[in-house]
Design a protein around this motif. Structure first.
Motif, PDB file in Angstrom:
ATOM      1  N   MET A  72      18.700  58.115  11.564  1.00 50.82           N
ATOM      2  CA  MET A  72      19.939  57.684  10.920  1.00 50.82           C
ATOM      3  C   MET A  72      20.240  56.242  11.307  1.00 50.82           C
ATOM      4  O   MET A  72      19.922  55.796  12.406  1.00 50.82           O
ATOM      5  CB  MET A  72      21.083  58.605  11.328  1.00 50.82           C
ATOM      6  N   LEU A  73      20.891  55.528  10.404  1.00 47.16           N
ATOM      7  CA  LEU A  73      21.120  54.100  10.611  1.00 47.16           C
ATOM      8  C   LEU A  73      22.047  53.831  11.788  1.00 47.16           C
ATOM      9  O   LEU A  73      21.816  52.916  12.583  1.00 47.16           O
ATOM     10  CB  LEU A  73      21.707  53.491   9.333  1.00 47.16           C
ATOM     11  N   PHE A  74      23.117  54.629  11.930  1.00 47.94           N
ATOM     12  CA  PHE A  74      24.095  54.410  12.984  1.00 47.94           C
ATOM     13  C   PHE A  74      24.169  55.625  13.896  1.00 47.94           C
ATOM     14  O   PHE A  74      23.993  56.768  13.465  1.00 47.94           O
ATOM     15  CB  PHE A  74      25.489  54.161  12.388  1.00 47.94           C
ATOM     16  N   SER A 120      27.110  60.238   8.060  1.00 48.70           N
ATOM     17  CA  SER A 120      26.060  59.320   7.600  1.00 48.70           C
ATOM     18  C   SER A 120      25.941  59.328   6.088  1.00 48.70           C
ATOM     19  O   SER A 120      25.871  58.271   5.441  1.00 48.70           O
ATOM     20  CB  SER A 120      24.717  59.701   8.227  1.00 48.70           C
ATOM     21  N   TRP A 126      27.267  56.107   2.989  1.00 47.09           N
ATOM     22  CA  TRP A 126      26.641  55.453   1.840  1.00 47.09           C
ATOM     23  C   TRP A 126      27.455  55.673   0.574  1.00 47.09           C
ATOM     24  O   TRP A 126      27.525  54.780  -0.286  1.00 47.09           O
ATOM     25  CB  TRP A 126      25.213  55.982   1.656  1.00 47.09           C
TER      26      TRP A 126
END
Length: 380
Positions: A1-3, A339, A343
């Motif tokens: 996951m990005l964060f 997450s 987006w």
């Protein structure tokens, strides 16, 4: 996951804050215009002018309110459940007040009868006053703590009543909510109208700005010296998913000022609230309508952010069992849910913002009696 999970928790705090500010800035002046409708409009044409300053845009502005409610449900499900349980009567009053707006807009001009139209004008007045009053009272009660707790099985218990919300500080916060949006609505009318209505709106904006300045300063002093703030003293790791009672919370007078001591730059928020209101009044005195509107918007944003910055990370503190208070760390959805929704928000927030800006660029210009007569069948 990005964060990581902690970063997403903070990001979603900011997202919800942006949506609340967007709602306060756009639908806020709609409420303010509704408040001033029967007071500044002395005949039917003047009231039609006032209504049509927001006629093309008020429905779109409610997008921010709907998006905020959706974000609250998706990101902070425990807050959504607790708020709708504890504030049920207040929320029903809010919804019924909001119902008056679409009906009032659509039905006011159906009959050319003075009593019929006057009744709907006062309905729109109620639809303008009641929502900011309830939102302000709710924020005032959040700062004092809401009487709820979770038991060992995470079942919610709420012990307060609707009338408990009508305490002195809650009413002060409600009055602040009404005055700041009355200021914002009056400066909007000053910008969008001319001649006699603009002059009345200018004088109304000066008075509302000064009242907002005084009430915000009084509320700040009350929070500093008369309200017990909440302070987390121990909790599980912030990057984990844990239940609210797992942390330890202490109460102390002035604890809501901790974040301003920890991060001095946050003092810009209350300065923006106070300075914006003062500048709005000064701009009205100088007859600078656009500057007055921008300053009032800055004040509204500053006041909203001030409350949020003071409470962070608390979202819904508990006065009954402080450890059960809901925060940005323990009231959130799962890491994966945050997450995915990140987006979605990243896609739709710019769309809503661009749409709002486009609508206002198309509908720019002053609303006049001549414009209403030329488009009498399309206007409210």
């Amino acid at each position: 996951m990005l964060f990581d999970y902690v970063t997403l928790k903070v990001i979603w705090w900011c997202f919800v804050g942006v949506l609340l500010i967007g709602f306060a800035l756009t639908d806020g002046f709609d409420f303010g215009v509704g408040m001033w409708l029967p007071l500044l409009g002395k005949d039917d044409m003047q009231r039609r002018i006032i209504i049509n300053t927001i006629g093309p845009t008020w429905e779109g502005n409610q997008t921010w309110f709907i998006a905020g409610g959706g974000a609250l449900f998706a990101a902070w499900p425990l807050v959504y459940g607790a708020a709708f349980s504890g504030f049920y009567i207040a929320l029903m009053l809010l919804l019924f007040a909001l119902f008056l707006r679409p009906v009032g807009f659509d039905y006011r001009s159906k009959l050319a009868d003075a009593r019929w139209r006057s009744a709907w004008d006062w309905g729109l007045f109620a639809g303008g006053v009641v929502p900011p009053l309830i939102f302000g009272i709710a924020f005032g009660n959040l700062l004092q703590g809401v009487p709820f707790r979770y038991d060992d099985s995470m079942r919610l218990e709420y012990t307060g009543t609707f009338f408990d919300m009508l305490n002195p500080f809650g009413l002060l916060a409600g009055a602040l909510g009404v005055s700041m949006l009355a200021m914002h609505g009056a400066t909007f009318l000053y910008q969008k109208t001319d001649e006699v209505i603009a002059e009345r709106a200018r004088r109304a904006a000066i008075g509302a700005a000064l009242v907002t300045l005084a009430l915000f300063a009084l509320a700040g002093a009350w929070v500093a010296f008369g309200v017990e703030g909440h302070r987390i003293t121990a909790s599980p790791p912030l990057d984990s998913a844990f239940m609210p009672p797992a942390k330890t919370v202490a109460l102390a007078t002035g604890a809501w000022l901790d974040n301003y001591t920890r991060w001095p730059l946050t003092l810009l928020f209350p300065a923006l609230g106070l300075g914006g209101a003062a500048l709005a009044a000064a701009a009205c005195v100088a007859r600078r309508s656009l500057a007055a509107f921008l300053a009032s918007g800055a004040s509204v944003a500053g006041i909203v952010i001030t409350a949020g910055a003071a409470m962070f990370p608390f979202i819904m503190p508990s006065s009954l069992a402080p450890d059960s208070g809901l925060t940005a760390w323990d009231a959130v959805a799962s890491h994966k849910s945050l997450s995915v929704m990140f987006w979605v928000m990243l896609l739709f927030l710019p769309v809503v913002s661009l749409y709002t800006g486009w609508v206002y660029s198309i509908m720019r210009g002053k609303v006049t009696a001549a414009r209403i007569r030329e488009n009498t069948h399309e206007s409210y």
